[in-house]
Design an enzyme around this catalytic site. Structure first.
Site, PDB file in Angstrom:
ATOM      1  NE  ARG A 268      31.599  42.967  47.010  1.00 45.45           N
ATOM      2  CZ  ARG A 268      31.191  43.905  47.868  1.00 45.45           C
ATOM      3  NH1 ARG A 268      30.286  43.580  48.791  1.00 45.45           N
ATOM      4  NH2 ARG A 268      31.653  45.128  47.815  1.00 45.45           N
TER       5      ARG A 268
ATOM      6  CG  ASP B   6      37.960  40.919  48.119  1.00 44.44           C
ATOM      7  OD1 ASP B   6      37.905  42.018  48.712  1.00 44.44           O
ATOM      8  OD2 ASP B   6      37.335  40.677  47.075  1.00 44.44           O
TER       9      ASP B   6
ATOM     10  CG  ASP C 108      45.263  47.239  50.726  1.00 43.86           C
ATOM     11  OD1 ASP C 108      44.915  47.535  49.560  1.00 43.86           O
ATOM     12  OD2 ASP C 108      45.526  48.097  51.590  1.00 43.86           O
ATOM     13  CB  VAL C 109      45.298  45.088  45.090  1.00 46.58           C
ATOM     14  CG1 VAL C 109      44.661  43.711  45.036  1.00 46.58           C
ATOM     15  CG2 VAL C 109      44.264  46.197  44.965  1.00 46.58           C
TER      16      VAL C 109
ATOM     17  CG  ASN D  77      38.374  40.596  39.420  1.00 48.63           C
ATOM     18  OD1 ASN D  77      37.664  40.876  38.451  1.00 48.63           O
ATOM     19  ND2 ASN D  77      37.896  40.584  40.657  1.00 48.63           N
TER      20      ASN D  77
ATOM     21  CE1 TYR E 102      35.755  49.921  36.257  1.00 51.83           C
ATOM     22  CE2 TYR E 102      34.706  50.137  34.105  1.00 51.83           C
ATOM     23  CZ  TYR E 102      35.200  49.342  35.134  1.00 51.83           C
ATOM     24  OH  TYR E 102      35.141  47.965  35.028  1.00 51.83           O
TER      25      TYR E 102
ATOM     26  CE  LYS F  62      38.709  48.241  35.457  1.00 48.31           C
ATOM     27  NZ  LYS F  62      39.361  47.106  36.151  1.00 48.31           N
TER      28      LYS F  62
END
Length: 270
Positions: A28, A49, A72-73, A99, A166, A170
């Site tokens: 999504r 995902d 699962d990253v 992403n 966050y 990043k």
């Protein structure tokens, strides 16, 4: 979601024709929009995902060029499985879009060490493992070129209220891109950081954490006067993955409506 069989692009050019792409966090939001853009630009896309059912529906909506794979990253084993599928189905990968990510939108005093650790595990460790898996597959298949796109954020370029964990992650995602660009350039692999600004998506406008935010007032302060669309990020990712950006590596590409040219920030509810 726009179906990929719609009119291809305004110019009719397919940037990724014949290429294979893996997009993480693609069930999504921005991930789905990036996958849609890649399909529309002619790529075969492994959409991944941890949200299996949403992922299945997204892949079905994208059509025959999209293939779902639960990933699962944060798991090396899960990355290895996804790489095997990419080799079996596509013969390898040309493009990886890291992403998958999460945001904890709370003031600094309300954050916890667990919030920070979880954010780093998904946003930074997940990106790190993706880079490693892509390089291993690149060497295994004898590929001569490749492109990795780390989805960072303008909050990885500038700070902002309620974005402590966050922002920290990043900045890390950008650091991974820059160092990997230097190290992997001799292998023909380009690595760049794409930095979305305020995009109208589930992570921002649709996020209960920001229910008290005045997005309209925020958008009005931006030089372009609107929030971004997920498709804006999809098109930028398609360009970075394509041969049109063949001499571009190690950059931060803000797609932010001019936010980083200003000093504005969204105000959180007290």
């Amino acid at each position: 979601m726009v179906h990929p069989e719609r009119e291809r692009t305004e110019s009719g050019m397919q940037l990724l024709a014949g290429k294979s792409v893996l997009v993480t966090g693609a069930a999504r939001g921005l991930g789905a929009a990036i996958a849609e853009a890649c399909v529309r630009h002619g790529a075969n896309v492994l959409v991944t995902d941890i949200l299996a059912e949403e992922l299945r529906r997204t892949a079905e909506a994208l059509g025959s060029q999209a293939y779902p794979q639960v990933l699962d990253v944060t798991s090396e084993a899960s990355w290895a499985a996804a790489a095997r599928v990419a080799r079996e189905r596509f013969g390898g990968l040309d493009v990886l879009v890291n992403n998958a990510g999460l945001i904890v939108g709370k003031p600094l005093a309300g954050q916890t060490a667990a919030d920070l650790e979880r954010s780093f595990r998904v946003n930074v460790t997940g990106t790190f493992l993706g880079l490693q898996a892509f390089v291993a597959l690149h060497k295994e298949t004898g590929a001569k070129a490749g492109s990795v796109i780390n989805i960072a954020s303008v909050r990885g370029l500038i700070g902002g209220a309620g974005a402590t964990t966050y922002s920290a992650t990043k900045f890390g995602v950008r650091g991974l891109a820059k160092s990997a660009a230097v190290e992997l350039g001799p292998l023909g692999i380009r690595v760049n950081a794409l930095c979305p600004g305020p995009i109208e998506s589930e992570m921002s406008v649709g996020n209960p954490q920001f229910a008290g935010a005045d997005w309209g007032a925020y958008a009005a302060k931006l030089p372009l006067g609107r929030l971004g669309r997920p498709s804006d990020i999809g098109e930028a990712a398609a360009w970075l993955g394509s041969d049109a950006s063949a001499f571009v590596t190690g950059i931060d590409l803000p797609v932010d409506g001019g936010l980083t040219a200003t000093s504005y920030s969204i105000e959180l509810a007290s």
